[in-house]
Design an enzyme around this catalytic site. Structure first.
Site, PDB file in Angstrom:
ATOM      1  N   HIS A  26       0.854  -1.190   0.000  1.00 37.74           N
ATOM      2  CA  HIS A  26       0.000   0.000   0.000  1.00 37.74           C
ATOM      3  C   HIS A  26       0.892   1.243   0.000  1.00 37.74           C
ATOM      4  O   HIS A  26       1.749   1.394   0.856  1.00 37.74           O
ATOM      5  CB  HIS A  26      -0.904   0.019   1.241  1.00 37.74           C
ATOM      6  CG  HIS A  26      -2.068  -0.906   1.151  1.00 37.74           C
ATOM      7  ND1 HIS A  26      -3.163  -0.798   1.978  1.00 37.74           N
ATOM      8  CD2 HIS A  26      -2.321  -1.953   0.322  1.00 37.74           C
ATOM      9  CE1 HIS A  26      -4.053  -1.733   1.665  1.00 37.74           C
ATOM     10  NE2 HIS A  26      -3.554  -2.453   0.666  1.00 37.74           N
ATOM     11  N   TYR A  58      -9.301   5.247   7.756  1.00 43.43           N
ATOM     12  CA  TYR A  58      -9.407   5.603   9.181  1.00 43.43           C
ATOM     13  C   TYR A  58     -10.429   6.730   9.265  1.00 43.43           C
ATOM     14  O   TYR A  58     -10.223   7.804   8.702  1.00 43.43           O
ATOM     15  CB  TYR A  58      -8.075   6.104   9.720  1.00 43.43           C
ATOM     16  CG  TYR A  58      -6.977   5.068   9.826  1.00 43.43           C
ATOM     17  CD1 TYR A  58      -6.169   4.757   8.736  1.00 43.43           C
ATOM     18  CD2 TYR A  58      -6.739   4.403  11.030  1.00 43.43           C
ATOM     19  CE1 TYR A  58      -5.161   3.816   8.834  1.00 43.43           C
ATOM     20  CE2 TYR A  58      -5.711   3.462  11.138  1.00 43.43           C
ATOM     21  CZ  TYR A  58      -4.935   3.175  10.036  1.00 43.43           C
ATOM     22  OH  TYR A  58      -3.932   2.242  10.143  1.00 43.43           O
ATOM     23  N   PRO A 115      -4.115   0.297  18.887  1.00 43.27           N
ATOM     24  CA  PRO A 115      -3.918  -0.235  17.532  1.00 43.27           C
ATOM     25  C   PRO A 115      -4.012   0.812  16.416  1.00 43.27           C
ATOM     26  O   PRO A 115      -3.717   0.516  15.268  1.00 43.27           O
ATOM     27  CB  PRO A 115      -5.051  -1.255  17.386  1.00 43.27           C
ATOM     28  CG  PRO A 115      -6.071  -0.834  18.369  1.00 43.27           C
ATOM     29  CD  PRO A 115      -5.335  -0.190  19.508  1.00 43.27           C
ATOM     30  N   LYS A 167       1.066  -0.110  15.309  1.00 46.16           N
ATOM     31  CA  LYS A 167       2.476  -0.041  15.699  1.00 46.16           C
ATOM     32  C   LYS A 167       2.916  -1.221  16.555  1.00 46.16           C
ATOM     33  O   LYS A 167       4.121  -1.416  16.749  1.00 46.16           O
ATOM     34  CB  LYS A 167       2.737   1.267  16.470  1.00 46.16           C
ATOM     35  CG  LYS A 167       2.696   2.506  15.579  1.00 46.16           C
ATOM     36  CD  LYS A 167       3.707   2.414  14.469  1.00 46.16           C
ATOM     37  CE  LYS A 167       3.490   3.431  13.373  1.00 46.16           C
ATOM     38  NZ  LYS A 167       4.250   3.084  12.163  1.00 46.16           N
ATOM     39  N   TYR A 188       3.765   6.863  10.145  1.00 48.28           N
ATOM     40  CA  TYR A 188       2.901   5.715   9.834  1.00 48.28           C
ATOM     41  C   TYR A 188       3.713   4.589   9.173  1.00 48.28           C
ATOM     42  O   TYR A 188       3.596   3.423   9.544  1.00 48.28           O
ATOM     43  CB  TYR A 188       1.771   6.153   8.896  1.00 48.28           C
ATOM     44  CG  TYR A 188       0.703   5.104   8.688  1.00 48.28           C
ATOM     45  CD1 TYR A 188       0.836   4.127   7.709  1.00 48.28           C
ATOM     46  CD2 TYR A 188      -0.447   5.093   9.476  1.00 48.28           C
ATOM     47  CE1 TYR A 188      -0.136   3.156   7.524  1.00 48.28           C
ATOM     48  CE2 TYR A 188      -1.428   4.129   9.284  1.00 48.28           C
ATOM     49  CZ  TYR A 188      -1.260   3.167   8.301  1.00 48.28           C
ATOM     50  OH  TYR A 188      -2.235   2.194   8.122  1.00 48.28           O
TER      51      TYR A 188
HETATM   52  C1  PHB Z   1      -5.974  -4.487  10.890  1.00 52.89           C
HETATM   53  O1  PHB Z   1      -5.977  -4.739   9.663  1.00 52.89           O
HETATM   54  O2  PHB Z   1      -6.354  -5.310  11.748  1.00 52.89           O
HETATM   55  C2  PHB Z   1      -5.503  -3.122  11.354  1.00 52.89           C
HETATM   56  C3  PHB Z   1      -4.997  -2.236  10.411  1.00 52.89           C
HETATM   57  C4  PHB Z   1      -4.558  -0.982  10.826  1.00 52.89           C
HETATM   58  C5  PHB Z   1      -4.637  -0.634  12.165  1.00 52.89           C
HETATM   59  C6  PHB Z   1      -5.149  -1.536  13.119  1.00 52.89           C
HETATM   60  C7  PHB Z   1      -5.584  -2.784  12.705  1.00 52.89           C
HETATM   61  O3  PHB Z   1      -4.224   0.606  12.565  1.00 52.89           O
END
Ligand code: PHB
Ligand code: APR
Length: 389
Positions: free
Chosen positions: A72, A200, A292, A296, A384
Site C-alpha cells: 500500500h 481511518y 492499535p 504499531k 505511519y
Molecule cells: C488491521 O488490519 O487489523 C488493522 C490495520 C490498521 C490498524 C489496526 C488494525 O491501525
C-alpha cells in the site's frame, strides 16, 4: 538443558528473535505458555512497516508475504463522512505491506520447526533466576516435571501479562500508562474490502476503520465503550453503525456478510523502563503497549528484536558488547516515538465520552489541515510507514 539465549514467549517477538539468532549460529530455546494452536489462533493487526518487511526477509520468512501481501502506497482518512488520501509514496517515497500478523506468526513457526528449533509449549511456572549474575537460568514446569535451562542471556518476549517485566526489581522499574476510555469492536468477514487501501474514519459517533486481509477477507472496526460486550452487537447492528461513520461513498458500496470473528479489545499506551536488567532484555509487548491506531504493536516489537539481535550477534560473533549495554536506551528512543504517534493518532480520531462540540470541531480542524498541508501529511506519513531503526 543449556542454551545461549533463553527466550520466554513464543509470539512474534520470541519467534523472530530465535529465527534471526539461528541465522548467525546463536542457539536459543523458546518457552511458550500456550499451545501452538492457541498462539496461531490470535487475530491481530495487519499493517507491516517496511522495516518489518526487511527484517522478515532477512530472517528467511518473507516468501508467503511477498506472494500474498499487499503493498500500500497510501491510506485514507475521513471526517464528516468525507475521505482524503495520504500518499506515502509521493510524500516520502515509502510504502507499507498489508499482511496479517497471524500469517507472520505462522510463517515464523514454520521456519523454526523446519530448522529443528527447541520450542516448548504448554510450559508453566516459568521463573527467571540469577538475572544479576553471569550465570542466569530459567526454571519451568512441563508435563509435571520441573526443568531448568542454563543460559547466558534471557529475552523476555512474553507480552504484557508475562513474567519477565515483573522480574525487574520494583525500585528499578518505571511504568508509564494511559488507558483510553473506549475499545475497538472488530469483525472479520469473508467479503471483498470496501476500499483498496485502509480508511481511518473520525466521526462524532466514534472512530471506524476499514481494513483487509486479502481480496475476499475484510477486517472492520468501530470504536465501542469498554463496557460493551460482543453479545450486544448483531452483525446487522455492526454494519449499520459502520456505515454511519465511514465516508459516504464507502458506506454506499460496502459489501457486508456474516462475521467469522467478532471481538472487543481495550486500548492502552504503556511503557516500562528500563527494557533491560542484568542478563534480562525485554522485547515487544513485554515492555510496551500501543493502541492499535496506526498498527504499531508488531512493528515496534520487530525494531526491539532488531536491536537485541544485532547486539547479541556483535557480542557472540564479534566480541563487542556496546549493543547489549545500550539496548534499553536505543530501543526506548524508537518506542517513545511510536507511543507518541499512536497516542496522537488515537486522540485525533476517537470520540471521548466527555467530549464537547468544541473538541469534535478541533479534531475536524486538525483533519482539515492534514487534508491540505503537505508538511502535516509528511509528518503523518513518516510516522505511519515507520521511523528509521
Ligand atoms: C488491521 O488490519 O487489523 C488493522 C490495520 C490498521 C490498524 C489496526 C488494525 O491501525
Ligand atoms: N511463560 C511463557 N510464555 C508466556 C508467559 C510466561 N509466563 N506469559 C506470556 N507468554 C507468552 C504468551 O502466551 C504469548 O504467546 O508470550 C507470548 C507473548 O506474545 P505477544 O503477546 O504476541 O507479544 P509479542 O510477541 O511481543 O508480539 C507483539 O503481538 O500482542 C500483539 O499487539 C501486539 O502486535 C503486537 C505483537
Amino acid at each position: 538443558m543449556r542454551t545461549q539465549v533463553c527466550i520466554i514467549g513464543g509470539g512474534p517477538s520470541g519467534l523472530l528473535l530465535s529465527q534471526l539468532l539461528h541465522t548467525v549460529g546463536i542457539s536459543s530455546i523458546i518457552l511458550e505458555r500456550q499451545s501452538r494452536d492457541h498462539v496461531l489462533g490470535r487475530i491481530r493487526a495487519g499493517v507491516l512497516e517496511w522495516g518489518t518487511v526487511d527484517m522478515l526477509r532477512k530472517a528467511g520468512v518473507g516468501t508467503r508475504m511477498n506472494a500474498e501481501g499487499f503493498e500500500h502506497t497510501g491510506t485514507f482518512l475521513s471526517a464528516k463522512n468525507r475521505g482524503f488520501r495520504i500518499d506515502f509514496n509521493a510524500l516520502i517515497g515509502k510504502k507499507v505491506m498489508v499482511y496479517g500478523q497471524t500469517e507472520v506468526t505462522a510463517d515464523l513457526y514454520a521456519a523454526r520447526t523446519d530448522a529443528g528449533a527447541t520450542l516448548l509449549h504448554n510450559v508453566e511456572n516459568v521463573t527467571p533466576i540469577g538475572l544479576d549474575t553471569d550465570t542466569p537460568s530459567v526454571s519451568f514446569d512441563q508435563d509435571g516435571t520441573t526443568k531448568t535451562i542454563q543460559c547466558d542471556y534471557i529475552a523476555g518476549c512474553d507480552g504484557f501479562h508475562g513474567v519477565s517485566r515483573k522480574s525487574i526489581p520494583a525500585n528499578v522499574l518505571r511504568e508509564f500508562e494511559r488507558v483510553y476510555p473506549f475499545g475497538w469492536l472488530g469483525v472479520l468477514s469473508e467479503t471483498p474490502p470496501v476500499s483498496h487501501e485502509l480508511i481511518y474514519a473520525n466521526h462524532e459517533r466514534g472512530f471506524a476503520l476499514c481494513s483487509m486481509r486479502n481480496a475476499n477477507l475484510s477486517r472492520y472496526y468501530i470504536q465501542a465503550p469498554v463496557t460493551d460486550k460482543i453479545e450486544h452487537w448483531s452483525d446487522d447492528a455492526f454494519w449499520d453503525e459502520l456505515r454511519r461513520r465511514i465516508p459516504t461513498d464507502a458506506a454506499d458500496s460496502i459489501i457486508t456478510g456474516p462475521s467469522i470473528e467478532k471481538s472487543i479489545a481495550p486500548l492502552r499506551s504503556f511503557v516500562a523502563e528500563p527494557m533491560q536488567w542484568g542478563r534480562l532484555y525485554l522485547v515487544g509487548d513485554a515492555a510496551h503497549i500501543v493502541p492499535p491506531t496506526g498498527a504499531k504493536g508488531l512493528n515496534l516489537a520487530v525494531s526491539d528484536v532488531h536491536y537485541l539481535f544485532t547486539a547479541l550477534d556483535q557480542h557472540y560473533n564479534h566480541g563487542e558488547n556496546g549493543g547489549l549495554a545500550t539496548y534499553s536506551q536505543t530501543a526506548l528512543k524508537r518506542v517513545w516515538n511510536a507511543i507518541r504517534f499512536s497516542w496522537w493518532f488515537t486522540t485525533m480520531m476517537h470520540s471521548y465520552p466527555d467530549q464537547s462540540p468544541f473538541d469534535q470541531a478541533i479534531q475536524e480542524a486538525e483533519l482539515s489541515h492534514l487534508e491540505t498541508s503537505q508538511a502535516a501529511q509528511t509528518n503523518l506519513a513518516e510516522n505511519y510507514v515507520g521511523l528509521p531503526y
